[in-house]
Design an enzyme around this catalytic site. Structure first.
Site, mmCIF file in Angstrom:
data_model
loop_
_atom_site.group_PDB
_atom_site.id
_atom_site.type_symbol
_atom_site.label_atom_id
_atom_site.label_comp_id
_atom_site.label_asym_id
_atom_site.label_seq_id
_atom_site.Cartn_x
_atom_site.Cartn_y
_atom_site.Cartn_z
ATOM 1 N N ARG A 154 3.187 6.809 -2.349
ATOM 2 C CA ARG A 154 2.519 8.199 -2.254
ATOM 3 C C ARG A 154 3.630 9.065 -2.158
ATOM 4 O O ARG A 154 3.506 10.154 -1.268
ATOM 5 C CB ARG A 154 1.451 8.013 -1.103
ATOM 6 C CG ARG A 154 0.206 7.176 -1.399
ATOM 7 C CD ARG A 154 -0.669 7.286 -2.485
ATOM 8 N NE ARG A 154 -1.697 6.417 -2.436
ATOM 9 C CZ ARG A 154 -1.595 5.171 -3.053
ATOM 10 N NH1 ARG A 154 -0.509 4.896 -3.796
ATOM 11 N NH2 ARG A 154 -2.631 4.409 -3.054
ATOM 12 N N SER A 222 -9.522 9.115 -1.240
ATOM 13 C CA SER A 222 -9.133 8.301 0.028
ATOM 14 C C SER A 222 -8.254 9.394 0.773
ATOM 15 O O SER A 222 -7.383 10.082 0.262
ATOM 16 C CB SER A 222 -8.041 7.298 -0.528
ATOM 17 O OG SER A 222 -8.746 6.295 -1.002
ATOM 18 N N GLU A 318 -3.443 11.857 3.224
ATOM 19 C CA GLU A 318 -2.853 11.620 2.007
ATOM 20 C C GLU A 318 -3.272 13.100 1.170
ATOM 21 O O GLU A 318 -2.356 13.215 0.077
ATOM 22 C CB GLU A 318 -3.558 10.654 1.064
ATOM 23 C CG GLU A 318 -3.257 10.357 -0.179
ATOM 24 C CD GLU A 318 -3.821 8.948 -0.787
ATOM 25 O OE1 GLU A 318 -3.862 8.941 -1.978
ATOM 26 O OE2 GLU A 318 -3.797 8.012 -0.159
#
Length: 335
Positions: A154, A222, A318
């Site tokens: 990520r 998410s 995130e």
């Protein structure tokens, strides 16, 4: 001129910006004002505006896909504003498989390299050839190779050295002609010698069963990263929680499932105002309305605190959180 941002980010908190630029052609970036605070936006599926933004939002809406056939694969040149899932569907329909594990990830192609999107055992880095970007300082187009993008979990150079210095304009993906399915994750393991189309359909079925559609229930997908922990910490946790889902990262680290940690901490259905930990997938926060950025911050802190107290794991979000002037991070230490 002020512009409401509620419909431009899928978490749909009420907010507005001072200036809004829609970029349909790359050369429009030459006349875009980058002198004050600015935020680059695709489809807003991984960005939440916590309050009114005192700056400019630059909405990338460029289109175009060129396919270059090579001896061992297909090199795709894709404009930043193209929808990611529609790209995946197009490649499968045209016998250019490889991206099927990344089906139904929301957002644009230009946003995908920033956080090296990944799902079901595959990361975008695997197929990356290059990333082109508009250099804000020099007003020129530059190109990075895959190695120069500094991809991680990520993560990429666009979150670090090139943050607020680059606007991604085009992405090059190389899809090998020799296809090899990756079936190591969850429901994919039940597939026996599947076609790319079958993998694609299984991913869509699985994601639809777990993740709420943002057009029906506001969310940003998410919300938290799956934490990467040491093998030593994992061994201790597995003694107490033998069912903890974990995935190999390297010789010293494993990744554990953030959604499982949140669910086992008893947080499914927990609410702050209209913001809720989703009933079906604890990794997702949803917005039922009548909520503010402060409510979301309170929710994130509560989830982080509960997970820390139970497992001594510090969750990181995130999703990009944008306050009045810039991106912000809600961090939790050992306190």
């Amino acid at each position: 001129m002020a512009q409401s941002l509620q419909s431009f980010h899928t978490f749909s908190l009420p907010s507005q910006c001072q200036h809004f630029y829609q970029i349909d052609e790359v050369n429009q970036l030459l006349s875009t004002d980058f002198s004050g605070p600015f935020c680059i936006l695709g489809e807003g599926s991984n960005t939440v505006f916590l309050s009114d933004y005192q700056g400019s939002v630059i909405h990338m809406n460029t289109k175009g896909i060129d396919i270059e056939q090579q001896s061992d694969g297909f090199l795709l040149h894709i404009a930043a504003g193209e929808n990611w899932h529609q790209l995946v569907a197009m490649t499968i329909a045209n016998d250019m498989p490889g991206l099927e594990n990344l089906a139904l990830i929301p957002g644009t192609v230009g946003a995908a390299p920033v956080q090296n999107i990944g799902a079901y055992g595959v990361e975008l880095e695997k197929f990356m050839s290059y990333v082109e970007y508009f250099d804000i300082a020099t007003k020129t187009i530059k190109r990075l190779t895959k190695g120069e993008c500094q991809f991680g979990y990520r993560d990429s150079i666009f979150k670090h050295a090139l943050k607020n210095k680059a606007v991604i304009t085009q992405v090059g993906l190389l899809l090998p002609k020799k296809w090899q399915p990756l079936l190591s994750y969850g429901p994919l393991q039940q597939l026996s010698e599947p076609s790319p189309q079958q993998v694609f359909e299984q991913i869509i079925t699985t994601r639809n069963s777990k993740l709420p559609n943002p057009s029906e229930l506001a969310n940003a997908g998410s919300f938290f990263k799956n934490p990467v922990i040491s093998n030593e910490q994992l061994a201790l946790l597995l003694k107490q929680y033998p069912e903890l889902p974990h995935y190999f990262v390297d010789a010293e680290h494993h990744k554990v499932a953030a959604g499982w940690l949140i669910e086992q901490a008893g947080l499914k259905g927990f609410k702050v105002a209209g913001i809720e930990v989703h009933q079906q997938q604890a990794l997702v926060l949803v917005n039922h309305g009548n909520s503010t950025g402060d409510d979301l911050i309170a929710m994130v802190k509560h989830v982080q605190q509960q997970v820390w107290h139970k497992y001594q794991i510090a969750l990181q979000h995130e999703v990009r959180l944008i306050n009045a002037e810039h991106e912000c991070h809600i961090e939790l230490g050992a306190s």
